[in-house]
Structures are given as C-alpha cells and as structure tokens.
Design an enzyme around this catalytic site. Sequence first.
Site, PDB file in Angstrom:
ATOM      1  N   TYR A   1       8.264   5.423 -10.251  1.00 22.78           N
ATOM      2  CA  TYR A   1       7.695   6.096  -9.080  1.00 22.78           C
ATOM      3  C   TYR A   1       8.725   7.035  -8.441  1.00 22.78           C
ATOM      4  O   TYR A   1       8.376   8.127  -7.992  1.00 22.78           O
ATOM      5  CB  TYR A   1       7.211   5.061  -8.055  1.00 22.78           C
ATOM      6  CG  TYR A   1       6.708   5.691  -6.785  1.00 22.78           C
ATOM      7  CD1 TYR A   1       5.439   6.258  -6.737  1.00 22.78           C
ATOM      8  CD2 TYR A   1       7.490   5.725  -5.637  1.00 22.78           C
ATOM      9  CE1 TYR A   1       4.969   6.851  -5.574  1.00 22.78           C
ATOM     10  CE2 TYR A   1       7.032   6.311  -4.473  1.00 22.78           C
ATOM     11  CZ  TYR A   1       5.773   6.877  -4.449  1.00 22.78           C
ATOM     12  OH  TYR A   1       5.315   7.474  -3.299  1.00 22.78           O
TER      13      TYR A   1
ATOM     14  N   VAL B   1       4.979  -2.049  -3.788  1.00 26.37           N
ATOM     15  CA  VAL B   1       3.668  -2.659  -3.978  1.00 26.37           C
ATOM     16  C   VAL B   1       2.987  -1.876  -5.089  1.00 26.37           C
ATOM     17  O   VAL B   1       3.000  -0.636  -5.097  1.00 26.37           O
ATOM     18  CB  VAL B   1       2.835  -2.607  -2.679  1.00 26.37           C
ATOM     19  CG1 VAL B   1       1.418  -3.093  -2.920  1.00 26.37           C
ATOM     20  CG2 VAL B   1       3.519  -3.428  -1.578  1.00 26.37           C
TER      21      VAL B   1
ATOM     22  N   GLY C   1      -2.363  -4.154   2.919  1.00 26.58           N
ATOM     23  CA  GLY C   1      -1.464  -4.789   3.878  1.00 26.58           C
ATOM     24  C   GLY C   1      -0.290  -5.534   3.282  1.00 26.58           C
ATOM     25  O   GLY C   1       0.455  -6.182   4.012  1.00 26.58           O
TER      26      GLY C   1
ATOM     27  N   ASN D   1       9.338  11.247  -0.132  1.00 25.38           N
ATOM     28  CA  ASN D   1       8.342  10.182  -0.174  1.00 25.38           C
ATOM     29  C   ASN D   1       7.559  10.122   1.146  1.00 25.38           C
ATOM     30  O   ASN D   1       7.691   9.192   1.938  1.00 25.38           O
ATOM     31  CB  ASN D   1       9.015   8.845  -0.491  1.00 25.38           C
ATOM     32  CG  ASN D   1       8.026   7.771  -0.874  1.00 25.38           C
ATOM     33  OD1 ASN D   1       6.822   7.918  -0.686  1.00 25.38           O
ATOM     34  ND2 ASN D   1       8.544   6.679  -1.408  1.00 25.38           N
TER      35      ASN D   1
ATOM     36  N   TYR E   1       6.388   3.849   7.365  1.00 24.41           N
ATOM     37  CA  TYR E   1       7.480   3.301   8.165  1.00 24.41           C
ATOM     38  C   TYR E   1       7.387   3.746   9.616  1.00 24.41           C
ATOM     39  O   TYR E   1       7.624   2.958  10.539  1.00 24.41           O
ATOM     40  CB  TYR E   1       8.835   3.692   7.569  1.00 24.41           C
ATOM     41  CG  TYR E   1       9.064   3.174   6.172  1.00 24.41           C
ATOM     42  CD1 TYR E   1       8.623   1.911   5.793  1.00 24.41           C
ATOM     43  CD2 TYR E   1       9.713   3.939   5.222  1.00 24.41           C
ATOM     44  CE1 TYR E   1       8.833   1.428   4.508  1.00 24.41           C
ATOM     45  CE2 TYR E   1       9.934   3.467   3.935  1.00 24.41           C
ATOM     46  CZ  TYR E   1       9.486   2.211   3.592  1.00 24.41           C
ATOM     47  OH  TYR E   1       9.692   1.734   2.328  1.00 24.41           O
TER      48      TYR E   1
END
Length: 179
Positions: free
Chosen positions: A25, A87, A95, A124, A131
């Site tokens: 990624y 994730v 979540g 990103n 955040y």
Amino acid sequence: MPDIRPAREADVPALLELIHELAAYEKEPDAVKTTARQLQDALFGPHPAVFAHVAEVDGRVEGMALWFRNFSTWEGVHGIYLEDLYVRPGTRGRGLGTELLRTLARYAVDQGYARVEWAVLNWNEPAIGFYRALGAGPQDEWTTYRLTGEALAAFGARDGAGPDLEGNGDAGQVAGASR
C-alpha cells in the site's frame, strides 16, 4: 464489533502478512525484510520491546496496531509510538482502525503515558483525514530524520577521529534532537 485484543504467538503469520500488505500500500512492496522468526522474537521473546494488538472479525485477523514504548524527557513518562496501523481494504469503514487506536489510547491513559504518536506519509490523504477526525494533529514544526543502510553502517563505524561533518562542533549538531 471487531474483537480487539493483544496479539498472540499464533497471530505472527497474519501480522507478517499485514506488514507485507501495508508495504505494498505504501508503494514499497519489496522493502519488508522481517521474517516470522524475527517478529515472533520481537513480540514474544524473553524481553519483548515491540507489542501488537489485532482486530479480529469472524475469527480472522483483519487489522493490526504494532507499537513500542518511547519516552518523553519533558514529561518524564513513557508514551506509545505506533509503528504500523493497518486494516485490510475489505474491512475498512467498519471501525477497526478507530478501535485499534482507541485501545492504544486507553492503554496509554491507564499506564499514565503522555502520548500516542505516529508518522503518516504526506500523500496518504485518507489516513490524514482519519487521524484528524480522531482529534490528532500533525507536528508540523518537527521533521523526522532517519539514519539507515549504508549511511548508518558508515557513520557507526567511524571512530570519531574524522573531521566534524558540520564544521561547528557537536553542540550545534545535537541541540534540539528530541523532546
């Protein structure tokens, strides 16, 4: 709700897989050198210095927060440095990332730690937005430096007898190195 829990030794293969996915990624698919054995030793060896929490959904590890303790000389207490938060794409938006970070925040508060901090790549935007939505803010006045690879080996091998690299003595080089 996902099951957020401390990683177990049996999670090492899944953690390593997530680390590889994160590297891809971040556009560095060939950068991961970590082996399962290294990760197992770091997390579960006699003196663990790295810790991890996982997000499990339907018995499968879908996310991770890999972290270690740091220390604030100004606060006089530890903090958490989040090395990796990841994730899997198929479970984003459910979540998991929020709960992984909330678990670390709760742990930090319970331990009397001063902070949870991490770095994010400038490009990103999805992560930056996530955040910020949590209430985290960038440390714009600080720039991260890293000594690695050949430069690390060369500098570490120096005996100190060589010329001053900056020409102004060590005091100018180390002032403000960290807080």
